[in-house]
Design an enzyme around this catalytic site. Structure first.
Site, PDB file in Angstrom:
ATOM      1  N   ASP A  31       0.826  -1.206   0.000  1.00 11.46           N
ATOM      2  CA  ASP A  31       0.000   0.000   0.000  1.00 11.46           C
ATOM      3  C   ASP A  31       0.858   1.253   0.000  1.00 11.46           C
ATOM      4  O   ASP A  31       2.060   1.209   0.283  1.00 11.46           O
ATOM      5  CB  ASP A  31      -0.950   0.012   1.196  1.00 11.46           C
ATOM      6  CG  ASP A  31      -0.220   0.026   2.539  1.00 11.46           C
ATOM      7  OD1 ASP A  31       0.765  -0.730   2.684  1.00 11.46           O
ATOM      8  OD2 ASP A  31      -0.619   0.796   3.431  1.00 11.46           O
ATOM      9  N   GLU A  57      -0.038  -1.099   5.719  1.00  9.54           N
ATOM     10  CA  GLU A  57       1.051  -0.685   6.602  1.00  9.54           C
ATOM     11  C   GLU A  57       0.957   0.780   6.960  1.00  9.54           C
ATOM     12  O   GLU A  57       1.237   1.184   8.099  1.00  9.54           O
ATOM     13  CB  GLU A  57       2.403  -0.964   5.917  1.00  9.54           C
ATOM     14  CG  GLU A  57       3.618  -0.752   6.805  1.00  9.54           C
ATOM     15  CD  GLU A  57       4.183   0.661   6.773  1.00  9.54           C
ATOM     16  OE1 GLU A  57       5.077   0.957   7.582  1.00  9.54           O
ATOM     17  OE2 GLU A  57       3.730   1.482   5.948  1.00  9.54           O
TER      18      GLU A  57
END
Length: 486
Positions: A79, A146
């Site tokens: 991400d 994350e």
């Protein structure tokens, strides 16, 4: 690959980076990129595991001569932080990142680049696709979410791994080997809305902008201004120092709690008699900000625009005062510095987001600490203040610190390899940012970890850029590490 990236080296890495940049992958929106990674692993004929959190684990057997070497885990997150400049037309839910090369650097057009941590994804895929790189058995794992919660790493099943050496590729400074990082927690403070009727008042929109922003862990030590905090100071100044008894309609600022916010906006209502005073006082506090941040954030702007809109309702004085008190009193910025590691921020908080929801305002704080007890102290301070102010506090997404491991064999290999490749000694560092290594080490018992990466700048901002030559050198260094793990 886009035309501008065709001649960049290492070609395989930038080819994969170009491919994943076409796929939306903001935090919480990773299914499409997760499916791409899983499908690419299968296309390469490798073992692929994709879990319910969309984490992807791809396993590759050792090359000849490395069958008895320790299995190596290569790790990064799929991400990215989705930030864009005001006026940039870009939909992170569907639009590809537009890449551009300027000299030795790779940028995006008006948005975050996503090299944090897309470059790890690209390097891992290039390793998996290689046919001529010597390496031990590899377990390449890509985690989700994350940047917001680390939920992907939190939900990893450690029993799926055989690896004992973890190489995280989420660092942002070439020549450093990260061996420890802070833990963290997200604090959500909610203030319910309550309204009163108002008459004959004039609306003004106040904007704070022009700030540098940055990563709330890596760049908190640069003492850059926080737009949400500045807005709280403006409102407090107007109400309690300039004696302008304004009504507050709304306030919002920031996009991610792990980014130092660059912009904030508030709408206030003032009596006609206070209009000229308002302009004078806004200019006064702007001069104060410019003096305080003359070195760290010199381009601060405080703008006010008279609104054509008429408001018949505003927040009650009680809600207004709670809003100002929350911004002014909650722990903000650096809290403690390490006495063991020179220059290391030990604990901090960042008011990254003020959300203006239908029924409430929600303040999002990212708290970080390399010492668990200090994180608990900050949580306690917030809890006590919320009790005094009669507002709600929730703590979520708590993740552990990564403690330094003495006598690490993996660290020794990485240090020796760096000296062999460059003729220089690497910097061994602990950082204030949150990496997933602590969670991985909790899940995979007996493992060791390091984190490396190429030079990146202004991550989490639309000015994020990646050093192309540093990426090539870091790739060569990674291959040398793998070659030396026997």
């Amino acid at each position: 690959m886009t035309l501008q990236l065709e001649n960049l080296k290492p070609k395989e890495v930038f080819n994969y980076f170009s491919e994943i940049s076409k796929i939306p992958r903001g935090s919480g929106n990773e299914k499409q990129v997760s499916d791409y990674l899983a499908n690419e692993g299968r296309r390469l004929g490798l073992e692929v595991i994709q879990d319910e959190s969309f984490n992807v684990l791809i396993k590759k057997t050792a090359t000849k001569g490395y069958e008895n070497s320790p299995t190596v885990i290569i790790q990064g997150h799929m991400d990215m932080v989705c930030e864009k400049n005001k006026g940039t037309q870009h939909d992170f839910e569907k639009d590809p990142i537009e890449l551009r090369v300027e000299g030795d650097y790779l940028y995006a057009n008006g948005t975050t680049l996503g090299a944090d941590n897309g470059i790890a994804v690209a390097m891992g895929l290039a390793l998996l696709a290689s046919t001529d790189i010597p390496h031990p058995a590899l377990e390449v794992v890509y985690t989700t979410d994350e940047e917001e919660s680390m939920n992907g790493a939190m939900n990893l099943n450690g029993d799926l791994f055989k690896g004992t050496y973890i190489i995280n590729l989420d660092s942002e400074e070439e020549g450093t080997i990260t061996v420890s990082c802070a833990g963290g927690v997200t604090a959500l403070i909610t203030i319910d809305k309550d309204f009163k009727d108002v008459n004959s008042k004039i609306a003004y929109t106040i904007d704070v902008k022009g700030l540098l922003g940055g990563h709330s862990g890596m760049e908190i030590n640069k003492q850059r201004a926080n737009s949400n905090i500045l807005m709280g100071r403006i409102l407090n100044h107007l109400l309690n120092h300039a004696n302008i008894n304004f009504d507050l309609v709304e306030i919002s600022g920031g996009a991610k709690n792990n980014a130092i916010p660059r912009e904030a906006e508030a709408v206030i209502l003032v009596d006609e008699k206070d209009i000229s005073k308002l302009e004078v006082e806004l200019n006064n506090i702007l001069n104060i900000f410019k003096h305080e941040f003359r070195t760290s954030d010199p381009n601060i702007k405080v703008l006010s625009v008279k609104s054509e809109k008429t408001y018949n309702k505003a927040l009650t004085d009680d809600v207004r005062d709670k809003m100002i008190s929350t911004i002014m009193l909650m722990p903000s910025g650096i809290q403690t510095m390490s006495m063991d590691i020179e220059g290391l921020v030990e604990s901090s908080t960042n008011l990254g987001v003020i959300n203006n929801n239908e029924d409430a305002f929600v303040f999002e704080f990212a708290t970080r600490s390399s010492v668990k007890s200090l994180k608990n102290v900050i949580n306690s301070k917030m809890t006590l203040l919320c009790k005094v102010l009669d507002i709600k506090l929730e703590l979520e997404d708590d993740y552990p610190e990564w403690e330094y491991a003495k006598d690490s064999k993996l660290e020794e290999i990485c240090v020796n390899t760096y000296e062999e490749v460059t003729g220089k000694k690497p910097h061994i560092v602990a950082i204030h940012a949150g990496l997933e290594c602590g969670l991985l080490l909790d899940a995979i018992k007996g493992a060791q970890a390091v984190s490396i990466g190429p030079n990146m700048f202004d991550v989490h901002t639309p000015n994020e850029h990646l050093d192309i030559r540093s990426t090539e050198r870091t790739w060569d260094y990674l291959l040398a590490i793998l070659k030396n793990i026997k």
